[in-house]
Design a protein around this motif. Sequence first.
Motif, short mmCIF file in Angstrom:
data_model
loop_
_atom_site.label_atom_id
_atom_site.label_comp_id
_atom_site.label_asym_id
_atom_site.label_seq_id
_atom_site.Cartn_x
_atom_site.Cartn_y
_atom_site.Cartn_z
N THR A 176 0.84 -1.19 0.00
CA THR A 176 0.00 0.00 0.00
C THR A 176 0.87 1.25 0.00
O THR A 176 1.93 1.27 0.61
CB THR A 176 -0.90 0.04 1.24
N GLY B 134 -9.77 -2.17 8.62
CA GLY B 134 -10.93 -1.96 7.76
C GLY B 134 -12.01 -1.16 8.48
O GLY B 134 -12.57 -0.21 7.93
N ALA B 137 -10.98 2.38 8.74
CA ALA B 137 -11.11 3.06 7.44
C ALA B 137 -12.57 3.41 7.18
O ALA B 137 -12.88 4.52 6.73
CB ALA B 137 -10.56 2.17 6.33
N GLU B 150 -8.02 3.99 3.56
CA GLU B 150 -7.29 2.76 3.86
C GLU B 150 -5.88 3.05 4.35
O GLU B 150 -5.45 2.60 5.42
CB GLU B 150 -7.24 1.86 2.62
#
Lengths: 201, 201
Positions: A176, B134, B137, B150
């Motif tokens: 990422t 997650g 986010a 993210e």
Amino acid sequence: MATDSATRGAHTRTRLLDAAVQLIVEEGWGAVTTRKMADRAGVRAGVVHYHFGTVTDLLVDAALDALRRELMAALGVLREARDASAGIADLLAVLQGYSPEDPATVLMSETLLASTRIERLRSELSGLMRELRGAMADWLRARDSVPDPEATAAVLGAALDGLVLHCLLDPELRTTSLAGPLTRLTGTEETPDDTDRDGTR
Amino acid sequence: MATDSATRGAHTRTRLLDAAVQLIVEEGWGAVTTRKMADRAGVRAGVVHYHFGTVTDLLVDAALDALRRELMAALGVLREARDASAGIADLLAVLQGYSPEDPATVLMSETLLASTRIERLRSELSGLMRELRGAMADWLRARDSVPDPEATAAVLGAALDGLVLHCLLDPELRTTSLAGPLTRLTGTEETPDDTDRDGTR
DNA sequence: GTTCGTATTGGGCGAATGACCAAACGGTAG
DNA sequence: CTACCGTTTGGTCATTCGCCCAATACGAAC
């Protein structure tokens, strides 16, 4: 050609220090034993207690020496960058480029945890980190007009530290692009890096 | 009044798990032994290998159970906050309010490091962290218009994690106001918190 | 009351640990 | 050559480790 006994002693001393660092990384601080270090350094177990009074003493010295070198090198990477976002991107690239068991970071984390239980280690490492934080704050102050250099340096350092730890856990995280949020941390606009994919507002 | 033998077994099982978590925090993952856990749980050493095949199995189960509870609680703190900066401030307050040897954080760090060397621990903890990331986010996405939810969640989580580790080392860090740089991480303007002393540009 | 299965006891195994030490080694200095 | 000193050897010491197992305790089922 024959080595002076004093320099030979210094040599095995550093070999023991190196062995200690390797073993801390590989097996964890608590699992390092006299004999393992002696084996790896190629000496008998008795030598450990000649050069260092205690296993803990050897571990503390080894960890502090290695971390001092490592952290100063990282600081050098930062210093030669043009601005904040470039420096962060460079540092991130170095960190993410590390192999799964990056020695420097595991050592850092192991030492950090061990410092909870060894006072000498805690105080010395704390001083080292404070020094590093100060240098990073100076760097932030000099390059760009970052709002609160001290606090930003603290958060940035902690974020980088935690990030590599999390990457260790989840390798997928490595792919990422994290430069965006990190540079946003400095309050400066500008994301000239290649690995950047988000619009950053 | 007399307990069923099965429920009694379940009881000592959880007592062993609790003892394991305490000892991991107090003495480090590598220093936890069969007998120490048995002593603290008030049972004989043999019981450990009756309920759990291996010391490592017990440690892994104990750490994962405790961390799951702890992380979900932290997520709850975030969820009930009004916006991003408020949530971060709340979480920071909780973290900085911890005593020097905050059990939850030390446990997290110990487990993170141990996961380097125990595959089952690594994969399960990695899943847990991904789940948490997650959720964070999503939370960032819902409350505010954060650029890259993210990546921001990843950096934010790592920063919080690393921050507590650094606070462990240097208690003085605890008194610095870190909310500014952290909220800046989210890209949202607004620093309504009391402990804020910098102008934030 | 007898049987049965789970939970627990208490002891014991070999292996490994940290610490320590007397003796030997090997240059250097006198 | 001899005396000296930092270094290394090879071993012992008591302790602790993970793991195992036969014997026992005890409530549930019959």
